[in-house]
Write an enzyme that holds these catalytic residues in place. Structure first.
Site, mmCIF file in Angstrom:
data_model
loop_
_atom_site.group_PDB
_atom_site.id
_atom_site.type_symbol
_atom_site.label_atom_id
_atom_site.label_comp_id
_atom_site.label_asym_id
_atom_site.label_seq_id
_atom_site.Cartn_x
_atom_site.Cartn_y
_atom_site.Cartn_z
ATOM 1 N N GLY A 1 -4.027 -9.616 28.861
ATOM 2 C CA GLY A 1 -2.661 -9.829 28.273
ATOM 3 C C GLY A 1 -2.554 -11.626 28.033
ATOM 4 N N SER B 1 -2.645 -13.392 25.545
ATOM 5 C CA SER B 1 -1.917 -13.726 24.481
ATOM 6 C C SER B 1 -0.254 -13.783 24.541
ATOM 7 C CB SER B 1 -2.368 -13.162 22.922
ATOM 8 O OG SER B 1 -2.171 -11.824 23.140
ATOM 9 N N GLY C 1 7.451 -16.525 46.179
ATOM 10 C CA GLY C 1 6.403 -17.678 46.294
ATOM 11 C C GLY C 1 7.522 -18.831 46.105
ATOM 12 N N HIS D 1 12.936 -8.240 43.400
ATOM 13 C CA HIS D 1 12.937 -9.739 44.028
ATOM 14 C C HIS D 1 14.094 -9.762 44.956
ATOM 15 C CE1 HIS D 1 10.866 -10.710 40.487
ATOM 16 N NE2 HIS D 1 11.760 -10.977 39.543
#
Length: 552
Positions: free
Chosen positions: A66, A68, A252, A311
């Protein structure tokens, strides 16, 4: 015998001398084997320390599927350049973009050149690093269901590896290392519709012949428990769990990483981190913009799947889990799974849903040309979790996420109970509140009640502040979450990645309510104005549990 720390390091190092074989196909993944870690070496979570090891010299090819797309252009390639800029990638590294569109290497490099930046030191040195980095970028055109395309990819990668291995063997004469092998990291920045094809292509035609193979998979991981169970089987037929890295970039983020340190490295918190002292916990995510440019994708997903089930639930797990046996990734993830298993399944009654409407010159969700006029997709959701364990029984965990709200913010609020036997007579004394601001302007602050200075006995709320930008010199150069996570993949550190059984439990919490709300065609999200704080029903949801949402 092998010492405990040596065993931990050995377990984290990649195999380079033996050829890896694909995992045998199975009907379903086996349950993970849980092993207590042999030590609590902080190095197990320290990517900067780990990169000083022997695998710094092992050639690495990073293949970005992926290549692009927006994710690769805005996040993946800038993160790789930043790691290179700071000297954190192996000495011999090549990066290969893979996508369907036809491009030359030079055309591909030109596409994302403007996305590469140096966070701190700009100017001549930054330009020099870019000039060094760009020739390491290559491009292969191909589809994800085309075995011949994967053969071309494997041939291109093998050619690059041959060149790097020759350089590494030359360097190994001086370091007495003769076990040089090339490793391959595949990053799937692609829609979930091609996950299975891409993973099968890697397994059957592009594995590293003499090094490790690791595959990074981006969310969404299915739409519900049933679809994830199917995806889980498809992945396990091609990759082992050790080779699979399910990335959630929120893990992260600097303040999310600091949650365990805050809780378990400071003696003042653990004795009061429970139902006896805490009144409520809030996890909030707010954006001050709508779905501009993402409406087609978002309308099929909604705010619950996009933000809350992944999340914010990961953040909630870190806030609520018990202390792990060590910093080993399995010990940390074991405790997260235990906490998630303690959460009662959500029902529609646990939710408030909202959808933003036009206000002033800003258009509403239904005004977007890519959104159907009859869409019931929520752009705002709030819910309450009940955790059935000894630490948290009776403490409401509130979660809220929304778009087109009054501000951009992500934070965690721990609200403590009021002091019993109030001797001050002040009716407005609030309980203490610990606020962990994840973004923007990372900070941790504690709200306390204090006497106002002077000839008065008036009480007022004040703050004990820790602002990251002013507390540490390093805070001026906080890495992007993707930098930390990609670096951890290279070094085989999985504590910030999601395990397969963890996702199953997460979907089990949300799926019944999601399916019930989507199948109830009479249920429509409550409208709220673009730029407001969200639906007023959100306040009633908290009040139903005897608490209030926290505001500054």
């Amino acid at each position: 015998g092998v010492s405990a720390p040596d065993a931990a390091v050995a377990a984290a190092e990649p195999a380079t001398a033996q050829q890896q074989t694909p995992p045998a196909p199975s009907a379903a993944p086996s349950a993970p084997v849980l092993h207590p870690a042999p030590s609590s070496d902080l190095g197990l979570m320290d990517s900067v320390k780990a990169r000083k090891g022997g695998n710094k010299d092992d050639p690495l090819v990073v293949v970005v599927f992926g290549a692009s797309g927006d994710l690769a252009r805005k996040k993946t390639f800038p993160a790789l350049f930043s790691l290179y800029y700071h000297g954190l990638l192996p000495k011999n590294v090549r990066i290969v973009g893979y996508a369907r569109s036809k491009k030359t290497d030079d055309e591909f490099r030109e596409n994302f050149l403007n996305s590469l930046t140096c966070r701190v030191i700009d100017g001549e040195y930054c330009s020099q690093k870019m000039e060094e980095f760009l020739p390491k970028i290559h491009y292969v055109q191909g589809g994800y269901d085309d075995p011949e395309a994967f053969k071309r990819l494997d041939a291109a990668v093998s050619k690059l590896e041959t060149e790097m291995i020759a350089d590494s063997k030359s360097a190994a004469k001086d370091s007495h290392r003769h076990d040089v092998g090339a490793n391959r990291l595949f990053y799937l920045a692609v829609p979930p519709s091609v996950f299975s094809e891409a993973i099968a292509g890697v397994n059957q035609g592009a594995r590293a012949p003499h090094g490790w193979t690791r595959v990074v998979v981006e969310k969404p991981f299915g739409r519900d428990a049933e679809s994830y169970a199917k995806m889980r089987v498809e992945v396990a037929e091609q990759l082992s769990e050790d080779e699979t890295y399910r990335i959630d970039h929120y893990l992260g983020k600097e303040l999310v990483q600091n949650l365990m340190t805050l809780r378990f490295a400071n003696a003042i918190f653990e004795p009061i981190w429970n139902r006896n002292y805490i009144e409520s916990v809030e996890v909030t995510f707010k954006e001050n913009f709508g779905v501009e440019g993402r409406a087609g994708y978002f309308d099929n997903i909604g705010i619950i799947r996009d933000i809350m089930q992944n999340h914010l639930l990961q953040v909630l797990a870190l806030v609520g889990m018990e202390g792990p046996l060590s910093l080993h990734s399995e010990d940390i993830r074991n405790e997260k799974v235990k906490l998630l298993r303690s959460i009662k399944q959500l029902t529609p009654e646990d939710f408030v849903l909202g959808q933003y409407r036009a206000a002033g010159k800003r258009q509403g969700y239904l005004d977007d040309p890519d959104v159907p006029n009859s869409s019931r997709c929520p752009t705002f959701a709030a819910c309450v979790f009940n955790i059935n364990n000894r630490r948290w029984d009776g403490v409401p965990f509130l979660m809220k996420a929304g778009k087109a709200l009054d501000e951009r913010k992500a934070e965690i609020r721990i609200r403590f109970k009021k002091v019993p036997g109030n001797i001050f007579g002040a009716s407005n004394m609030n309980g203490n509140e610990l606020v962990i601001r994840v973004q923007p302007d990372e900070a941790i602050y504690l709200k306390i009640t204090s006497k106002v200075p002077g000839l008065t006995s008036r009480l007022d709320e004040s703050r004990l502040n820790l602002f990251y930008r002013t507390a540490w010199e390093e805070s001026k150069d906080i890495p992007d979450a993707y930098e930390r996570l990609i670096l951890d993949v290279i070094h085989g550190e999985k504590s910030l990645f999601i395990r397969d059984d963890e996702l199953l439990v997460a979907w089990d919490i949300f799926s019944p309510a999601l399916l019930a709300m989507e199948n109830d065609h009479q249920l429509k999200p409550e409208p709220y104005n673009y730029g407001s704080t969200g639906p007023v029903e959100c306040e009633y949801l908290a009040a139903k549990h005897g608490v209030k949402w926290g505001y500054d």
